[in-house]
Design an enzyme around this catalytic site. Sequence first.
Site, PDB file in Angstrom:
ATOM      1  N   GLY A   1       7.342  63.160  51.023  1.00 53.03           N
ATOM      2  CA  GLY A   1       6.992  64.326  51.827  1.00 53.03           C
ATOM      3  C   GLY A   1       6.362  63.956  53.163  1.00 53.03           C
ATOM      4  O   GLY A   1       6.678  64.560  54.197  1.00 53.03           O
TER       5      GLY A   1
ATOM      6  N   CYS B   1      -5.819  63.716  49.339  1.00 52.47           N
ATOM      7  CA  CYS B   1      -6.030  62.912  50.541  1.00 52.47           C
ATOM      8  C   CYS B   1      -7.456  63.025  51.048  1.00 52.47           C
ATOM      9  O   CYS B   1      -7.961  62.127  51.692  1.00 52.47           O
ATOM     10  CB  CYS B   1      -5.072  63.354  51.637  1.00 52.47           C
TER      11      CYS B   1
ATOM     12  N   SER C   1       9.611  66.476  48.275  1.00 53.40           N
ATOM     13  CA  SER C   1       9.189  65.194  47.725  1.00 53.40           C
ATOM     14  C   SER C   1       9.332  65.218  46.212  1.00 53.40           C
ATOM     15  O   SER C   1       8.864  66.145  45.549  1.00 53.40           O
ATOM     16  CB  SER C   1       7.730  64.935  48.111  1.00 53.40           C
TER      17      SER C   1
ATOM     18  N   HIS D   1       8.040  63.513  43.653  1.00 58.01           N
ATOM     19  CA  HIS D   1       6.949  63.378  42.668  1.00 58.01           C
ATOM     20  C   HIS D   1       6.138  64.654  42.476  1.00 58.01           C
ATOM     21  O   HIS D   1       5.258  64.703  41.620  1.00 58.01           O
ATOM     22  CB  HIS D   1       6.042  62.192  43.010  1.00 58.01           C
TER      23      HIS D   1
ATOM     24  N   GLN E   1       5.376  71.468  48.146  1.00 55.79           N
ATOM     25  CA  GLN E   1       4.690  72.025  46.973  1.00 55.79           C
ATOM     26  C   GLN E   1       5.514  73.131  46.300  1.00 55.79           C
ATOM     27  O   GLN E   1       5.210  73.552  45.193  1.00 55.79           O
ATOM     28  CB  GLN E   1       3.333  72.565  47.428  1.00 55.79           C
TER      29      GLN E   1
HETATM   30  C1  LIG Z   1       2.112  66.044  48.495  1.00 55.80           C
HETATM   31  C2  LIG Z   1       2.401  66.767  49.740  1.00 55.80           C
HETATM   32  C3  LIG Z   1       2.882  66.099  50.875  1.00 55.80           C
HETATM   33  C4  LIG Z   1       3.061  64.614  50.920  1.00 55.80           C
HETATM   34  O1  LIG Z   1       4.096  64.175  50.080  1.00 55.80           O
HETATM   35  P1  LIG Z   1       4.180  62.644  49.655  1.00 55.80           P
HETATM   36  O2  LIG Z   1       5.485  62.529  48.957  1.00 55.80           O
HETATM   37  O3  LIG Z   1       3.015  62.376  48.770  1.00 55.80           O
HETATM   38  O4  LIG Z   1       4.127  61.840  50.917  1.00 55.80           O
HETATM   39  C5  LIG Z   1       3.161  66.851  52.003  1.00 55.80           C
HETATM   40  N1  LIG Z   1       2.988  68.175  52.012  1.00 55.80           N
HETATM   41  C6  LIG Z   1       2.535  68.854  50.942  1.00 55.80           C
HETATM   42  C7  LIG Z   1       2.387  70.341  51.018  1.00 55.80           C
HETATM   43  C8  LIG Z   1       2.216  68.172  49.773  1.00 55.80           C
HETATM   44  O5  LIG Z   1       1.759  68.856  48.720  1.00 55.80           O
END
Ligand SMILES: *Cc1c(COP(=O)(O)O)cnc(C)c1O
Length: 399
Positions: A74, A328, A203, A205, A183
Amino acid sequence: MAQRKTIYMDNAATTATSEKALREMLPYYREVYGNPSSLHGAGQSAKEHLDAARARIAARLNADPAEIYFTSGGSESDNQALRSAAANGAKRGKKHIVSTAFEHHAILHTLKKLEREGFEVTYLSVHENGVVLPSDVESAIRDDTALVTVMLANNEIGTVQPIAEIAAVCKAKKVLFHTDAVQAVGHVPVDVRALGVDMLSLSAHKFHGPKGVGALYVRRGVPLATFIEGGAQERGRRAGTENLAGIVGMAAALDEACDGMEKAAKKERALCDRLIAGLSKIPHSRLNGDREKRLPGIVNMCFEGIEGEGLLLLLDDRGICASSGSACTSGSLDPSHVLLALGLPHEVAHGSLRLSLSDETTDKDVDAVLKAVPEVVEYLRNMSPVWEELEKGEKPHLI
Ligand SMILES: *Cc1c(COP(=O)(O)O)cnc(C)c1O
């Protein structure tokens, strides 16, 4: 690697990779391990599997396979979308971007950097309920606006934004529109055509796929700047040998999440309703974010007079994994920028708890949380000098 039995309610930070995704991934490490760019049979076989996974993911989003660019997740998708739109805007003298105050840091930190490089950014209010108004987007757009970026669902409070309406405003004004749907994908229906977005980040995961793999949807006809220089992978926009196992895992997880979406959402919504009802009985507590316009699986509450960090540590002692906001920012003592964006005072924003569920969360897990949280909040309040002042009436209650 033996782990005690935990109640995992931090699925907005990351999810367990599903058994099905993992099973589909394994052959790509020792059987179909060729490089899709190689001309020999092993490479070409890998290329076919890569194409198939791209088609599978595109189908679930109602996109064309040629509109899907694989990334490392993401954050990278967000960075690439913003960097590309900024570079293309700058070429035409457009150096203004519209976003919101409660985006993920992958967006906000990229915007901060662009500001240092001469761009101007308007951060829209998300109002007290955590929902952006399309009319606010419309008023913020200027002749020199290169991009609007508004997230589909907020990762801390779970509120879902009126993305189709915002996209329509942008289309009418001929401004590029990106949404961070990290999300949302796999949790609520995401159809890029129905939404009318130009770019969309996801993303794996966050929906029971593997970590370190994601995608950026870019509507056909929208120019995409090269983000990583090197080989010709991803049609020259993102070099690097493809993470084929991860990409297949993402396709499998997305299929599974979409097929089970209705059932999972119904279950999670019911469990979240129980959590909200139960935790709202704690005096001086509040639910953050709109009561209705929300993801099925995220609950975010504030409890006055306590620190979220203390709450998390004591819940962890009881085997409950939760968060006070985004992964984060945990570890820093600043209150969540998302809660501050809702207009909450610092003292209130500090006492936050985010519980994010999955379809594996059980009624028993919710029972355990409904027992633990009130006890821990009371324990922390009893030791808190701030709470004592509030209770003695020396300071007014803010919730
Ligand atoms: C988790 C998340 C990201 C970052 O995604 P990663 O795959 O961990 O880099 C970006 N935006 C939102 C809204 C997220 O929840």
